[in-house]
Write a protein that holds these residues in place. Sequence first.
Motif, PDB file in Angstrom:
ATOM      1  N   SER A 122      20.146 -73.469 -26.602  1.00 39.53           N
ATOM      2  CA  SER A 122      19.011 -72.672 -27.077  1.00 39.53           C
ATOM      3  C   SER A 122      18.917 -71.346 -26.335  1.00 39.53           C
ATOM      4  O   SER A 122      18.582 -70.313 -26.926  1.00 39.53           O
ATOM      5  CB  SER A 122      17.704 -73.461 -26.903  1.00 39.53           C
ATOM      6  OG  SER A 122      17.664 -74.573 -27.764  1.00 39.53           O
ATOM      7  N   ALA A 123      19.219 -71.369 -25.033  1.00 40.62           N
ATOM      8  CA  ALA A 123      19.163 -70.139 -24.236  1.00 40.62           C
ATOM      9  C   ALA A 123      20.237 -69.149 -24.667  1.00 40.62           C
ATOM     10  O   ALA A 123      20.021 -67.932 -24.615  1.00 40.62           O
ATOM     11  CB  ALA A 123      19.315 -70.481 -22.754  1.00 40.62           C
ATOM     12  N   GLU A 124      21.388 -69.659 -25.083  1.00 45.17           N
ATOM     13  CA  GLU A 124      22.465 -68.777 -25.537  1.00 45.17           C
ATOM     14  C   GLU A 124      22.164 -68.189 -26.916  1.00 45.17           C
ATOM     15  O   GLU A 124      22.624 -67.099 -27.249  1.00 45.17           O
ATOM     16  CB  GLU A 124      23.786 -69.540 -25.555  1.00 45.17           C
ATOM     17  CG  GLU A 124      24.323 -69.821 -24.149  1.00 45.17           C
ATOM     18  CD  GLU A 124      25.532 -70.739 -24.146  1.00 45.17           C
ATOM     19  OE1 GLU A 124      25.885 -71.277 -25.236  1.00 45.17           O
ATOM     20  OE2 GLU A 124      26.114 -70.948 -23.067  1.00 45.17           O
ATOM     21  N   ALA A 125      21.373 -68.908 -27.711  1.00 39.51           N
ATOM     22  CA  ALA A 125      21.012 -68.409 -29.043  1.00 39.51           C
ATOM     23  C   ALA A 125      20.051 -67.218 -28.946  1.00 39.51           C
ATOM     24  O   ALA A 125      20.110 -66.293 -29.761  1.00 39.51           O
ATOM     25  CB  ALA A 125      20.376 -69.529 -29.869  1.00 39.51           C
ATOM     26  N   VAL A 126      19.181 -67.254 -27.950  1.00 39.22           N
ATOM     27  CA  VAL A 126      18.228 -66.164 -27.720  1.00 39.22           C
ATOM     28  C   VAL A 126      18.198 -65.877 -26.221  1.00 39.22           C
ATOM     29  O   VAL A 126      17.692 -66.685 -25.437  1.00 39.22           O
ATOM     30  CB  VAL A 126      16.807 -66.519 -28.206  1.00 39.22           C
ATOM     31  CG1 VAL A 126      15.840 -65.391 -27.873  1.00 39.22           C
ATOM     32  CG2 VAL A 126      16.793 -66.819 -29.693  1.00 39.22           C
ATOM     33  N   PRO A 196       8.679 -71.370 -27.991  1.00 40.69           N
ATOM     34  CA  PRO A 196       9.227 -71.847 -29.262  1.00 40.69           C
ATOM     35  C   PRO A 196      10.733 -71.642 -29.397  1.00 40.69           C
ATOM     36  O   PRO A 196      11.366 -72.268 -30.262  1.00 40.69           O
ATOM     37  CB  PRO A 196       8.458 -71.011 -30.299  1.00 40.69           C
ATOM     38  CG  PRO A 196       7.160 -70.695 -29.632  1.00 40.69           C
ATOM     39  CD  PRO A 196       7.513 -70.472 -28.192  1.00 40.69           C
ATOM     40  N   TYR A 197      11.338 -70.784 -28.559  1.00 39.49           N
ATOM     41  CA  TYR A 197      12.790 -70.599 -28.600  1.00 39.49           C
ATOM     42  C   TYR A 197      13.531 -71.877 -28.193  1.00 39.49           C
ATOM     43  O   TYR A 197      14.733 -71.998 -28.413  1.00 39.49           O
ATOM     44  CB  TYR A 197      13.211 -69.456 -27.676  1.00 39.49           C
ATOM     45  CG  TYR A 197      12.656 -68.105 -28.065  1.00 39.49           C
ATOM     46  CD1 TYR A 197      12.907 -67.564 -29.322  1.00 39.49           C
ATOM     47  CD2 TYR A 197      11.875 -67.365 -27.183  1.00 39.49           C
ATOM     48  CE1 TYR A 197      12.398 -66.318 -29.682  1.00 39.49           C
ATOM     49  CE2 TYR A 197      11.362 -66.121 -27.540  1.00 39.49           C
ATOM     50  CZ  TYR A 197      11.616 -65.609 -28.798  1.00 39.49           C
ATOM     51  OH  TYR A 197      11.110 -64.379 -29.152  1.00 39.49           O
ATOM     52  N   MET A 198      12.823 -72.822 -27.596  1.00 33.62           N
ATOM     53  CA  MET A 198      13.413 -74.096 -27.170  1.00 33.62           C
ATOM     54  C   MET A 198      13.201 -75.207 -28.204  1.00 33.62           C
ATOM     55  O   MET A 198      13.433 -76.379 -27.920  1.00 33.62           O
ATOM     56  CB  MET A 198      12.814 -74.524 -25.829  1.00 33.62           C
ATOM     57  CG  MET A 198      13.217 -73.632 -24.673  1.00 33.62           C
ATOM     58  SD  MET A 198      14.972 -73.821 -24.230  1.00 33.62           S
ATOM     59  CE  MET A 198      15.516 -72.086 -24.333  1.00 33.62           C
ATOM     60  N   GLU A 199      12.782 -74.834 -29.406  1.00 36.08           N
ATOM     61  CA  GLU A 199      12.525 -75.822 -30.449  1.00 36.08           C
ATOM     62  C   GLU A 199      13.758 -76.687 -30.727  1.00 36.08           C
ATOM     63  O   GLU A 199      13.669 -77.915 -30.864  1.00 36.08           O
ATOM     64  CB  GLU A 199      12.081 -75.130 -31.743  1.00 36.08           C
ATOM     65  CG  GLU A 199      11.841 -76.066 -32.915  1.00 36.08           C
ATOM     66  CD  GLU A 199      10.621 -76.948 -32.735  1.00 36.08           C
ATOM     67  OE1 GLU A 199      10.707 -78.132 -33.106  1.00 36.08           O
ATOM     68  OE2 GLU A 199       9.603 -76.455 -32.235  1.00 36.08           O
ATOM     69  N   GLY A 200      14.917 -76.056 -30.794  1.00 40.97           N
ATOM     70  CA  GLY A 200      16.153 -76.799 -31.057  1.00 40.97           C
ATOM     71  C   GLY A 200      16.442 -77.811 -29.961  1.00 40.97           C
ATOM     72  O   GLY A 200      16.842 -78.953 -30.234  1.00 40.97           O
TER      73      GLY A 200
END
Length: 311
Positions: A122-126, A196-200
């Motif tokens: 998730s951190a790499e996605a955003v 919410p960036y950690m939703e995945g």
Amino acid sequence: MGKIAFLFAGQGSQYPGMTKDLFESVPEVHDFYGVAEAIRPGTLTQMFSGSEDELRKTENTQPCLFLADLAGALALIRNGIKPDAVAGFSLGEVVALTASGILTKQDAFKLVCKRGKFMQKSAEAVTGSMFAVMRMDNDELKELCKEYEVYPVNFNCPGQTVVSGEKSRMEKFKEKLTELKARFVELPVGGAFHTPYMEGAAENLKKELKSGKIYNLNQPEIPLYANKTAEPYSNDEEEMISTISDQVKSSVKWEETLNNMARDGVDTFIECGPGKALSGFVKRTVEGAKIYNVYNMESLQKVIEELGKDA
């Protein structure tokens, strides 16, 4: 003496070489580190001789810091000092799952390895960052966060709140804080955690825990105060799964957690793991609390001398 709580540190407190002397001196620590190394080869090398950059990578930080936090608890229990309640800051809550009896050490370590990978993805996605903001009114800070589309996420103690968000927005937010002459510190973490960036990552954790083939969730033997609610974990398995998985995308209500522990009779707090951040939060939140740290043999001995006679 009132009740004793063990507190477990979160990401940002890690450093190369942490707990090496506990590993070498405490049999329970040495033995479980060996179990963990068999589950995830290379973990001990990262802990004891890895670079700061390597340790900062979330998928490495989490299993390494899990062990460092757990080492303090194992060393204390070996010496007759046991908790009446536990809480962990963010990642530290997974260690608290073990200390409370909800998960075995092996299951919790397996879970934290998965948690680290899910959050890294998730951190790499955003690309994100986190700042601790000091001495700003919470209502004012919340309004400012809305304006810059970032999130107030960790309510650490009176006068300190952590803000998390996407990096470019956080940079603009930092400029505004500088303009306002607000004091802030960037945290050594690798993502926009508890947003919410950690939703995945939260959904993947929920699926992992619901698989029914890997983890056995037990009733808590002692209260574990959850980051998400600041209250003890429920005995209901579905609620436990939601609390564990949602934690990565939810705010950490740490100040409220400490106040609730004090309300319930805790007057002695022992921070397990590297760093002293949680001890500082206790000092600024719970008046008159007794505060200790265990992160190496010297600090362990001090706690034994102070508390061992009453254990």
